[in-house]
Design a protein around this motif. Structure first.
Motif, PDB file in Angstrom:
ATOM      1  N   ALA A   1     -47.408 -29.311  58.173  1.00 26.21           N
ATOM      2  CA  ALA A   1     -48.386 -28.900  59.186  1.00 26.21           C
ATOM      3  C   ALA A   1     -47.719 -28.179  60.353  1.00 26.21           C
ATOM      4  O   ALA A   1     -48.289 -27.245  60.920  1.00 26.21           O
ATOM      5  N   ASP A   2     -46.523 -28.623  60.697  1.00 27.14           N
ATOM      6  CA  ASP A   2     -45.881 -28.106  61.895  1.00 27.14           C
ATOM      7  C   ASP A   2     -44.364 -28.104  61.695  1.00 27.14           C
ATOM      8  O   ASP A   2     -43.661 -28.964  62.232  1.00 27.14           O
ATOM      9  N   PRO A   3     -43.856 -27.140  60.909  1.00 25.77           N
ATOM     10  CA  PRO A   3     -42.425 -27.188  60.575  1.00 25.77           C
ATOM     11  C   PRO A   3     -41.542 -26.966  61.804  1.00 25.77           C
ATOM     12  O   PRO A   3     -41.768 -26.006  62.552  1.00 25.77           O
ATOM     13  N   PRO A   4     -40.559 -27.833  62.026  1.00 23.69           N
ATOM     14  CA  PRO A   4     -39.616 -27.618  63.120  1.00 23.69           C
ATOM     15  C   PRO A   4     -38.638 -26.504  62.744  1.00 23.69           C
ATOM     16  O   PRO A   4     -38.558 -26.115  61.576  1.00 23.69           O
ATOM     17  N   ASP A   5     -37.897 -26.006  63.733  1.00 22.24           N
ATOM     18  CA  ASP A   5     -36.897 -24.968  63.446  1.00 22.24           C
ATOM     19  C   ASP A   5     -35.679 -25.563  62.764  1.00 22.24           C
ATOM     20  O   ASP A   5     -34.982 -24.882  62.016  1.00 22.24           O
ATOM     21  N   ALA A   6     -35.417 -26.839  63.055  1.00 22.52           N
ATOM     22  CA  ALA A   6     -34.281 -27.513  62.415  1.00 22.52           C
ATOM     23  C   ALA A   6     -34.462 -29.015  62.536  1.00 22.52           C
ATOM     24  O   ALA A   6     -35.166 -29.498  63.420  1.00 22.52           O
ATOM     25  N   VAL A   7     -33.813 -29.724  61.620  1.00 24.34           N
ATOM     26  CA  VAL A   7     -33.851 -31.184  61.615  1.00 24.34           C
ATOM     27  C   VAL A   7     -32.452 -31.711  61.896  1.00 24.34           C
ATOM     28  O   VAL A   7     -31.457 -31.135  61.446  1.00 24.34           O
TER      29      VAL A   7
ATOM     30  N   LEU B   1     -30.248 -40.555  60.129  1.00 24.48           N
ATOM     31  CA  LEU B   1     -30.505 -41.660  59.199  1.00 24.48           C
ATOM     32  C   LEU B   1     -29.186 -42.041  58.561  1.00 24.48           C
ATOM     33  O   LEU B   1     -28.449 -41.170  58.090  1.00 24.48           O
ATOM     34  N   HIS B   2     -28.905 -43.338  58.520  1.00 26.77           N
ATOM     35  CA  HIS B   2     -27.676 -43.794  57.881  1.00 26.77           C
ATOM     36  C   HIS B   2     -28.045 -44.501  56.584  1.00 26.77           C
ATOM     37  O   HIS B   2     -29.218 -44.771  56.322  1.00 26.77           O
ATOM     38  N   GLY B   3     -27.043 -44.852  55.809  1.00 30.35           N
ATOM     39  CA  GLY B   3     -27.327 -45.483  54.529  1.00 30.35           C
ATOM     40  C   GLY B   3     -27.900 -44.472  53.557  1.00 30.35           C
ATOM     41  O   GLY B   3     -27.889 -43.252  53.817  1.00 30.35           O
ATOM     42  N   ALA B   4     -28.443 -44.973  52.448  1.00 31.26           N
ATOM     43  CA  ALA B   4     -28.882 -44.084  51.367  1.00 31.26           C
ATOM     44  C   ALA B   4     -29.848 -43.012  51.855  1.00 31.26           C
ATOM     45  O   ALA B   4     -29.735 -41.842  51.482  1.00 31.26           O
ATOM     46  N   THR B   5     -30.807 -43.383  52.700  1.00 31.04           N
ATOM     47  CA  THR B   5     -31.827 -42.415  53.118  1.00 31.04           C
ATOM     48  C   THR B   5     -31.209 -41.156  53.708  1.00 31.04           C
ATOM     49  O   THR B   5     -31.645 -40.046  53.406  1.00 31.04           O
ATOM     50  N   GLY B   6     -30.201 -41.327  54.536  1.00 30.83           N
ATOM     51  CA  GLY B   6     -29.629 -40.164  55.197  1.00 30.83           C
ATOM     52  C   GLY B   6     -28.445 -39.564  54.474  1.00 30.83           C
ATOM     53  O   GLY B   6     -28.077 -38.420  54.719  1.00 30.83           O
ATOM     54  N   GLU B   7     -27.833 -40.355  53.574  1.00 27.69           N
ATOM     55  CA  GLU B   7     -26.531 -39.926  53.078  1.00 27.69           C
ATOM     56  C   GLU B   7     -26.435 -39.694  51.579  1.00 27.69           C
ATOM     57  O   GLU B   7     -25.439 -39.145  51.115  1.00 27.69           O
ATOM     58  N   ASP B   8     -27.450 -40.123  50.805  1.00 29.40           N
ATOM     59  CA  ASP B   8     -27.290 -39.949  49.347  1.00 29.40           C
ATOM     60  C   ASP B   8     -27.698 -38.554  48.874  1.00 29.40           C
ATOM     61  O   ASP B   8     -27.655 -38.263  47.680  1.00 29.40           O
ATOM     62  N   GLY B   9     -28.096 -37.716  49.788  1.00 28.55           N
ATOM     63  CA  GLY B   9     -28.372 -36.317  49.440  1.00 28.55           C
ATOM     64  C   GLY B   9     -29.832 -36.038  49.140  1.00 28.55           C
ATOM     65  O   GLY B   9     -30.273 -34.893  49.226  1.00 28.55           O
ATOM     66  N   SER B  10     -30.602 -37.078  48.821  1.00 28.50           N
ATOM     67  CA  SER B  10     -31.973 -36.831  48.359  1.00 28.50           C
ATOM     68  C   SER B  10     -32.855 -36.222  49.450  1.00 28.50           C
ATOM     69  O   SER B  10     -33.608 -35.274  49.202  1.00 28.50           O
ATOM     70  N   LEU B  11     -32.767 -36.760  50.660  1.00 28.36           N
ATOM     71  CA  LEU B  11     -33.603 -36.233  51.743  1.00 28.36           C
ATOM     72  C   LEU B  11     -33.263 -34.767  52.020  1.00 28.36           C
ATOM     73  O   LEU B  11     -34.136 -33.935  52.270  1.00 28.36           O
ATOM     74  N   ARG B  12     -31.965 -34.461  51.945  1.00 34.41           N
ATOM     75  CA  ARG B  12     -31.542 -33.067  52.164  1.00 34.41           C
ATOM     76  C   ARG B  12     -32.134 -32.166  51.087  1.00 34.41           C
ATOM     77  O   ARG B  12     -32.541 -31.035  51.362  1.00 34.41           O
ATOM     78  N   GLY B  13     -32.185 -32.688  49.843  1.00 39.94           N
ATOM     79  CA  GLY B  13     -32.795 -31.925  48.760  1.00 39.94           C
ATOM     80  C   GLY B  13     -34.263 -31.657  49.033  1.00 39.94           C
ATOM     81  O   GLY B  13     -34.771 -30.552  48.786  1.00 39.94           O
ATOM     82  N   VAL B  14     -34.961 -32.646  49.561  1.00 38.92           N
ATOM     83  CA  VAL B  14     -36.385 -32.473  49.876  1.00 38.92           C
ATOM     84  C   VAL B  14     -36.559 -31.469  51.020  1.00 38.92           C
ATOM     85  O   VAL B  14     -37.444 -30.609  50.973  1.00 38.92           O
ATOM     86  N   LEU B  15     -35.692 -31.556  52.025  1.00 41.43           N
ATOM     87  CA  LEU B  15     -35.774 -30.585  53.134  1.00 41.43           C
ATOM     88  C   LEU B  15     -35.513 -29.166  52.619  1.00 41.43           C
ATOM     89  O   LEU B  15     -36.157 -28.213  53.055  1.00 41.43           O
TER      90      LEU B  15
ATOM     91  N   LEU C   1     -36.287 -28.119  49.660  1.00 35.61           N
ATOM     92  CA  LEU C   1     -37.542 -27.732  48.992  1.00 35.61           C
ATOM     93  C   LEU C   1     -38.574 -27.248  50.000  1.00 35.61           C
ATOM     94  O   LEU C   1     -39.356 -26.351  49.719  1.00 35.61           O
ATOM     95  N   CYS C   2     -38.574 -27.876  51.169  1.00 40.85           N
ATOM     96  CA  CYS C   2     -39.547 -27.516  52.214  1.00 40.85           C
ATOM     97  C   CYS C   2     -39.101 -26.281  52.989  1.00 40.85           C
ATOM     98  O   CYS C   2     -39.843 -25.796  53.853  1.00 40.85           O
ATOM     99  N   GLY C   3     -37.862 -25.826  52.732  1.00 40.43           N
ATOM    100  CA  GLY C   3     -37.358 -24.653  53.455  1.00 40.43           C
ATOM    101  C   GLY C   3     -37.026 -24.948  54.906  1.00 40.43           C
ATOM    102  O   GLY C   3     -37.095 -24.053  55.752  1.00 40.43           O
ATOM    103  N   ILE C   4     -36.687 -26.183  55.189  1.00 38.23           N
ATOM    104  CA  ILE C   4     -36.382 -26.556  56.578  1.00 38.23           C
ATOM    105  C   ILE C   4     -34.886 -26.837  56.724  1.00 38.23           C
ATOM    106  O   ILE C   4     -34.349 -27.706  56.041  1.00 38.23           O
TER     107      ILE C   4
END
Ligand SMILES: Nc1ncnc2c1ncn2[C@@H]1O[C@H](COP(=O)(O)OP(=O)(O)O)[C@@H](O)[C@H]1O
Ligand SMILES: [Mg+2]
Length: 333
Positions: free
Chosen positions: A69-75, A79-93, A95-98
Protein backbone atom coordinates in the motif's frame (compact mmCIF):
# COMPACT_ATOMS: atom_id res chain seq x y z
CA UNK A 1 47.05 5.96 8.73
CA UNK A 2 46.81 9.68 9.19
CA UNK A 3 43.09 9.93 8.47
CA UNK A 4 40.39 9.91 11.09
CA UNK A 5 37.61 7.36 10.94
CA UNK A 6 35.18 10.17 10.14
CA UNK A 7 37.28 11.14 7.10
CA UNK A 8 37.64 7.55 5.94
CA UNK A 9 33.90 7.04 6.13
CA UNK A 10 33.07 10.43 4.63
CA UNK A 11 29.74 10.63 6.44
CA UNK A 12 28.84 14.03 5.15
CA UNK A 13 25.51 15.73 5.67
CA UNK A 14 24.70 15.33 1.99
CA UNK A 15 25.12 11.55 2.36
CA UNK A 16 22.37 11.32 4.97
CA UNK A 17 19.00 10.30 3.59
CA UNK A 18 16.95 13.22 4.87
CA UNK A 19 14.36 13.04 2.09
CA UNK A 20 13.77 9.30 2.15
CA UNK A 21 11.08 7.33 3.94
CA UNK A 22 12.51 4.45 5.88
CA UNK A 23 10.83 1.45 7.47
CA UNK A 24 12.64 -0.13 10.42
CA UNK A 25 11.66 -3.76 10.97
CA UNK A 26 11.91 -5.11 14.50
CA UNK A 27 10.31 -7.78 16.66
CA UNK A 28 9.75 -11.09 14.91
CA UNK A 29 9.08 -14.38 16.59
CA UNK A 30 12.63 -15.54 17.32
CA UNK A 31 14.15 -16.00 20.78
CA UNK A 32 15.73 -12.60 20.21
CA UNK A 33 12.44 -10.69 19.88
CA UNK A 34 13.05 -8.48 22.91
CA UNK A 35 16.54 -7.57 21.81
CA UNK A 36 15.25 -6.82 18.34
CA UNK A 37 12.59 -4.45 19.65
CA UNK A 38 15.30 -2.55 21.53
CA UNK A 39 17.52 -2.49 18.45
CA UNK A 40 14.65 -1.23 16.32
CA UNK A 41 13.77 1.55 18.73
CA UNK A 42 17.40 2.66 18.87
CA UNK A 43 17.72 2.68 15.07
CA UNK A 44 14.45 4.58 14.74
CA UNK A 45 15.53 7.25 17.23
CA UNK A 46 18.97 7.61 15.62
CA UNK A 47 17.50 8.04 12.13
CA UNK A 48 14.90 10.54 13.30
CA UNK A 49 17.60 12.49 15.15
CA UNK A 50 19.29 13.20 11.82
CA UNK A 51 16.04 14.18 10.16
CA UNK A 52 15.18 10.94 8.38
CA UNK A 53 11.48 10.09 8.19
CA UNK A 54 11.39 6.66 9.79
CA UNK A 55 8.73 4.31 11.08
CA UNK A 56 8.91 1.11 13.12
CA UNK A 57 7.00 -2.04 12.26
CA UNK A 58 7.00 -5.74 13.15
CA UNK A 59 7.51 -8.48 10.56
CA UNK A 60 4.01 -9.91 10.94
CA UNK A 61 0.95 -10.56 8.77
CA UNK A 62 0.31 -6.84 8.37
CA UNK A 63 3.75 -6.22 6.82
CA UNK A 64 3.23 -7.22 3.20
CA UNK A 65 -0.08 -5.38 2.77
CA UNK A 66 1.56 -2.29 4.28
CA UNK A 67 4.56 -2.55 1.96
CA UNK A 68 2.24 -2.90 -1.03
CA UNK A 69 0.00 0.00 0.00
CA UNK A 70 2.78 2.40 0.88
CA UNK A 71 6.25 1.17 -0.12
CA UNK A 72 9.10 2.82 1.79
CA UNK A 73 12.25 3.94 -0.04
CA UNK A 74 14.32 1.51 2.01
CA UNK A 75 14.06 -0.92 4.90
CA UNK A 76 16.41 -1.32 7.84
CA UNK A 77 16.28 -4.86 9.21
CA UNK A 78 16.68 -4.72 12.99
CA UNK A 79 15.38 -8.28 13.32
CA UNK A 80 17.71 -10.80 14.90
CA UNK A 81 17.54 -14.56 14.84
CA UNK A 82 16.04 -16.49 11.94
CA UNK A 83 13.55 -13.79 10.95
CA UNK A 84 16.24 -11.24 10.23
CA UNK A 85 19.18 -13.43 9.40
CA UNK A 86 18.18 -16.61 7.57
CA UNK A 87 17.75 -14.73 4.31
CA UNK A 88 14.05 -15.41 3.82
CA UNK A 89 12.78 -11.94 4.69
CA UNK A 90 15.37 -10.41 2.37
CA UNK A 91 14.11 -12.72 -0.38
CA UNK A 92 10.56 -11.48 0.19
CA UNK A 93 11.70 -7.84 0.15
CA UNK A 94 13.46 -8.58 -3.16
CA UNK A 95 10.18 -9.94 -4.51
CA UNK A 96 8.46 -6.73 -3.42
CA UNK A 97 11.19 -4.64 -5.08
CA UNK A 98 12.03 -2.90 -1.83
CA UNK A 99 15.70 -2.25 -1.08
CA UNK A 100 17.16 -2.87 2.35
CA UNK A 101 20.33 -2.16 4.25
CA UNK A 102 22.60 -5.19 4.48
CA UNK A 103 23.56 -8.23 2.50
CA UNK A 104 21.34 -10.10 0.06
CA UNK A 105 19.28 -13.20 0.81
CA UNK A 106 21.87 -15.73 -0.34
CA UNK A 107 24.73 -14.26 1.68
CA UNK A 108 22.47 -13.89 4.70
CA UNK A 109 21.49 -17.56 4.61
CA UNK A 110 25.13 -18.56 4.30
CA UNK A 111 26.31 -16.44 7.22
CA UNK A 112 23.35 -17.54 9.34
CA UNK A 113 24.30 -21.22 9.15
CA UNK A 114 27.47 -21.31 11.22
CA UNK A 115 28.86 -24.62 9.86
CA UNK A 116 28.34 -23.47 6.23
CA UNK A 117 29.91 -20.09 6.96
CA UNK A 118 32.86 -21.71 8.73
CA UNK A 119 33.47 -23.97 5.72
CA UNK A 120 33.61 -20.90 3.45
CA UNK A 121 35.95 -19.10 5.88
CA UNK A 122 38.27 -22.09 6.09
CA UNK A 123 38.28 -22.45 2.30
CA UNK A 124 39.33 -18.79 2.11
CA UNK A 125 42.20 -19.42 4.54
CA UNK A 126 40.55 -17.49 7.38
CA UNK A 127 41.22 -19.09 10.78
CA UNK A 128 38.16 -20.55 12.52
CA UNK A 129 38.19 -23.21 15.28
CA UNK A 130 38.00 -26.87 14.20
CA UNK A 131 34.44 -28.13 14.33
CA UNK A 132 31.91 -30.80 13.57
CA UNK A 133 28.22 -30.20 12.87
CA UNK A 134 25.85 -32.86 14.13
CA UNK A 135 22.15 -33.05 13.30
CA UNK A 136 20.14 -34.60 16.11
CA UNK A 137 19.05 -37.50 13.90
CA UNK A 138 22.61 -38.48 13.04
CA UNK A 139 23.57 -38.18 16.67
CA UNK A 140 20.91 -40.76 17.54
CA UNK A 141 21.54 -43.01 14.53
CA UNK A 142 25.28 -43.26 15.07
CA UNK A 143 24.94 -43.69 18.81
CA UNK A 144 25.42 -40.71 21.10
CA UNK A 145 28.15 -42.30 23.23
CA UNK A 146 30.32 -43.38 20.27
CA UNK A 147 29.94 -40.03 18.53
CA UNK A 148 30.77 -38.01 21.62
CA UNK A 149 33.82 -40.18 22.40
CA UNK A 150 35.12 -39.61 18.90
CA UNK A 151 34.50 -35.85 19.06
CA UNK A 152 36.26 -35.47 22.39
CA UNK A 153 39.18 -37.55 21.01
CA UNK A 154 39.57 -35.62 17.79
CA UNK A 155 38.81 -32.05 18.83
CA UNK A 156 40.12 -32.29 22.39
CA UNK A 157 38.77 -30.49 25.46
CA UNK A 158 37.47 -27.99 26.28
CA UNK A 159 34.79 -27.80 23.61
CA UNK A 160 32.14 -25.25 22.75
CA UNK A 161 28.69 -26.61 21.92
CA UNK A 162 26.24 -24.22 20.25
CA UNK A 163 23.29 -24.27 17.89
CA UNK A 164 24.31 -24.36 14.21
CA UNK A 165 21.86 -21.52 13.69
CA UNK A 166 21.02 -19.03 16.38
CA UNK A 167 22.43 -16.19 18.36
CA UNK A 168 22.66 -14.30 21.63
CA UNK A 169 24.48 -17.22 23.22
CA UNK A 170 21.27 -19.20 23.65
CA UNK A 171 21.79 -22.99 23.82
CA UNK A 172 25.57 -22.58 23.95
CA UNK A 173 27.81 -24.20 26.56
CA UNK A 174 31.50 -24.66 27.29
CA UNK A 175 32.34 -28.31 27.93
CA UNK A 176 35.43 -28.81 30.08
CA UNK A 177 35.19 -32.56 30.73
CA UNK A 178 33.83 -35.38 28.58
CA UNK A 179 31.16 -36.21 31.17
CA UNK A 180 29.45 -32.84 30.60
CA UNK A 181 29.24 -33.24 26.82
CA UNK A 182 25.92 -35.18 26.66
CA UNK A 183 24.07 -32.57 28.75
CA UNK A 184 25.49 -29.76 26.63
CA UNK A 185 24.27 -31.53 23.47
CA UNK A 186 20.78 -31.96 24.92
CA UNK A 187 20.70 -28.27 25.92
CA UNK A 188 21.77 -27.27 22.44
CA UNK A 189 19.22 -29.48 20.69
CA UNK A 190 16.49 -27.58 22.57
CA UNK A 191 17.35 -24.59 20.37
CA UNK A 192 18.26 -26.18 17.06
CA UNK A 193 18.11 -29.58 15.41
CA UNK A 194 21.82 -29.30 14.55
CA UNK A 195 24.60 -28.78 17.07
CA UNK A 196 27.93 -27.20 16.20
CA UNK A 197 30.69 -28.67 18.34
CA UNK A 198 33.82 -26.58 18.18
CA UNK A 199 37.27 -26.54 19.69
CA UNK A 200 37.21 -24.03 22.54
CA UNK A 201 39.76 -21.27 22.02
CA UNK A 202 40.67 -19.42 25.21
CA UNK A 203 41.41 -15.77 24.66
CA UNK A 204 39.96 -12.31 24.31
CA UNK A 205 36.43 -12.00 22.93
CA UNK A 206 36.43 -9.26 20.30
CA UNK A 207 33.74 -8.00 17.94
CA UNK A 208 34.72 -6.19 14.77
CA UNK A 209 32.06 -4.18 13.00
CA UNK A 210 32.53 -3.79 9.27
CA UNK A 211 30.94 -0.91 7.38
CA UNK A 212 30.92 -0.17 3.66
CA UNK A 213 29.75 3.27 2.59
CA UNK A 214 30.76 2.81 -1.02
CA UNK A 215 34.55 2.81 -0.83
CA UNK A 216 34.82 -0.84 0.14
CA UNK A 217 34.46 -2.45 3.55
CA UNK A 218 36.22 -0.79 6.49
CA UNK A 219 36.74 -2.21 9.96
CA UNK A 220 35.62 -0.07 12.90
CA UNK A 221 37.69 -0.20 16.09
CA UNK A 222 37.50 -3.69 17.63
CA UNK A 223 35.39 -3.93 20.79
CA UNK A 224 36.66 -6.15 23.61
CA UNK A 225 34.06 -8.02 25.64
CA UNK A 226 34.74 -8.89 29.27
CA UNK A 227 31.83 -10.83 30.79
CA UNK A 228 31.88 -10.58 34.58
CA UNK A 229 31.49 -14.33 35.12
CA UNK A 230 33.66 -15.30 32.14
CA UNK A 231 30.90 -16.43 29.79
CA UNK A 232 29.30 -14.14 27.22
CA UNK A 233 25.85 -15.73 27.43
CA UNK A 234 22.38 -14.20 27.06
CA UNK A 235 22.29 -12.72 30.58
CA UNK A 236 25.80 -11.29 30.21
CA UNK A 237 24.74 -9.57 26.98
CA UNK A 238 21.52 -7.97 28.02
CA UNK A 239 21.69 -7.43 31.79
CA UNK A 240 23.18 -4.14 32.91
CA UNK A 241 26.47 -4.56 34.76
CA UNK A 242 27.12 -8.15 33.66
CA UNK A 243 29.68 -7.24 31.01
CA UNK A 244 32.39 -4.64 30.59
CA UNK A 245 33.49 -3.41 27.18
CA UNK A 246 36.66 -1.80 25.98
CA UNK A 247 36.39 0.11 22.74
CA UNK A 248 38.90 0.02 21.20
CA UNK A 249 40.01 -3.39 22.48
CA UNK A 250 43.20 -3.52 24.52
CA UNK A 251 45.29 -5.07 21.74
CA UNK A 252 48.79 -4.34 20.49
CA UNK A 253 48.60 -2.34 17.24
CA UNK A 254 49.88 -5.22 15.09
CA UNK A 255 47.34 -7.62 16.63
CA UNK A 256 44.54 -5.06 16.19
CA UNK A 257 45.55 -4.73 12.54
CA UNK A 258 45.47 -8.48 11.96
CA UNK A 259 42.08 -8.71 13.70
CA UNK A 260 40.74 -6.01 11.36
CA UNK A 261 42.22 -7.80 8.32
CA UNK A 262 40.63 -11.11 9.30
CA UNK A 263 37.25 -9.42 9.85
CA UNK A 264 37.37 -7.73 6.45
CA UNK A 265 38.41 -11.01 4.82
CA UNK A 266 35.48 -12.80 6.49
CA UNK A 267 32.99 -10.09 5.41
CA UNK A 268 34.27 -10.38 1.83
CA UNK A 269 34.50 -14.19 1.72
CA UNK A 270 30.85 -14.49 2.75
CA UNK A 271 29.78 -11.98 0.10
CA UNK A 272 28.37 -9.48 2.60
CA UNK A 273 27.30 -5.91 1.98
CA UNK A 274 26.85 -2.60 3.88
CA UNK A 275 27.51 -3.80 7.40
CA UNK A 276 28.33 -6.86 9.47
CA UNK A 277 29.83 -7.77 12.80
CA UNK A 278 32.54 -10.38 12.94
CA UNK A 279 32.95 -12.21 16.27
CA UNK A 280 36.55 -13.19 16.93
CA UNK A 281 38.58 -14.80 19.68
CA UNK A 282 42.15 -13.51 19.94
CA UNK A 283 44.31 -16.22 21.53
CA UNK A 284 47.29 -15.71 23.85
CA UNK A 285 49.66 -15.59 20.85
CA UNK A 286 47.64 -12.75 19.30
CA UNK A 287 46.14 -14.98 16.61
CA UNK A 288 42.51 -14.18 15.69
CA UNK A 289 39.97 -17.00 15.19
CA UNK A 290 36.65 -16.11 13.59
CA UNK A 291 33.65 -17.61 15.40
CA UNK A 292 30.82 -16.23 13.30
CA UNK A 293 29.65 -13.25 11.28
CA UNK A 294 26.39 -11.45 12.07
CA UNK A 295 24.52 -9.83 9.20
CA UNK A 296 21.93 -8.15 11.43
CA UNK A 297 23.98 -7.18 14.47
CA UNK A 298 22.45 -5.89 17.69
CA UNK A 299 21.78 -2.15 17.78
CA UNK A 300 20.76 -1.72 21.44
CA UNK A 301 22.41 0.69 23.88
CA UNK A 302 24.79 -2.08 24.99
CA UNK A 303 25.34 -3.61 21.57
CA UNK A 304 28.76 -3.93 20.05
CA UNK A 305 28.29 -2.19 16.69
CA UNK A 306 26.99 1.07 18.22
CA UNK A 307 29.91 0.97 20.70
CA UNK A 308 32.34 0.60 17.79
CA UNK A 309 30.66 3.47 15.93
CA UNK A 310 31.08 5.64 19.01
CA UNK A 311 34.72 4.58 19.44
CA UNK A 312 35.36 5.58 15.83
CA UNK A 313 34.04 9.06 16.62
CA UNK A 314 31.12 8.61 14.22
CA UNK A 315 27.50 9.56 14.68
CA UNK A 316 25.26 6.48 14.69
CA UNK A 317 22.33 8.25 13.04
CA UNK A 318 24.42 9.75 10.25
CA UNK A 319 26.07 6.43 9.59
CA UNK A 320 22.69 4.71 9.38
CA UNK A 321 21.41 7.52 7.18
CA UNK A 322 24.29 6.98 4.77
CA UNK A 323 23.64 3.25 4.66
CA UNK A 324 19.96 3.89 3.97
CA UNK A 325 20.90 6.24 1.16
CA UNK A 326 23.06 3.58 -0.44
CA UNK A 327 20.37 0.95 -0.06
CA UNK A 328 17.70 3.19 -1.57
CA UNK A 329 19.89 3.80 -4.60
CA UNK A 330 20.18 0.08 -5.26
CA UNK A 331 18.16 -1.15 -8.20
CA UNK A 332 16.07 -4.09 -7.11
CA UNK A 333 14.76 -6.89 -9.29
N1 LIG B 1 35.10 -21.92 19.92
C1 LIG B 1 34.95 -21.04 20.92
N2 LIG B 1 35.97 -20.81 21.78
C2 LIG B 1 35.85 -19.92 22.78
N3 LIG B 1 34.73 -19.21 23.03
C3 LIG B 1 33.68 -19.40 22.21
C4 LIG B 1 33.74 -20.31 21.11
N4 LIG B 1 32.55 -20.28 20.47
C5 LIG B 1 31.78 -19.39 21.13
N5 LIG B 1 32.45 -18.86 22.19
C6 LIG B 1 31.92 -17.88 23.15
O1 LIG B 1 30.50 -17.85 23.02
C7 LIG B 1 30.06 -16.59 22.51
C8 LIG B 1 28.96 -16.81 21.50
O2 LIG B 1 29.43 -17.55 20.40
P1 LIG B 1 29.10 -17.14 18.91
O3 LIG B 1 29.70 -18.18 18.03
O4 LIG B 1 29.51 -15.74 18.66
O5 LIG B 1 27.51 -17.34 18.85
P2 LIG B 1 26.27 -16.35 19.05
O6 LIG B 1 26.80 -14.98 19.32
O7 LIG B 1 25.56 -16.43 17.74
O8 LIG B 1 25.48 -16.92 20.16
C9 LIG B 1 31.31 -15.95 21.93
O9 LIG B 1 31.23 -14.56 21.93
C10 LIG B 1 32.40 -16.47 22.83
O10 LIG B 1 32.40 -15.76 24.06
MG1 LIG C 1 28.36 -14.00 18.44
Amino acid sequence: MGTTAAERFSVTDSAVAADLRVLVLAGGLSYERDVSLRSGRRVLDALRAVGVEAELRDADVALLPALAADPPDAVVIALHGATGEDGSLRGVLDLCGIPYVGCDARASRLAWDKPSAKAVLREAGIPTPDWVALPHDRFSELGAVAVLDRIADRLGLPLMVKPAQGGSGLGAAVVRDAASLPAAMVGCFAYDSTALVERYVPGMDVAVSVIDLGDGPQALPPVEIVPRNGVYDYAARYTAGRTTWHAPARLEPDVAASVADVALAAHTALGLRDLSRVDVIVDAAGQPHVLEVNVSPGMTETSLLPLAVQAAGLDFGRLLGSLVNRAAARVTA
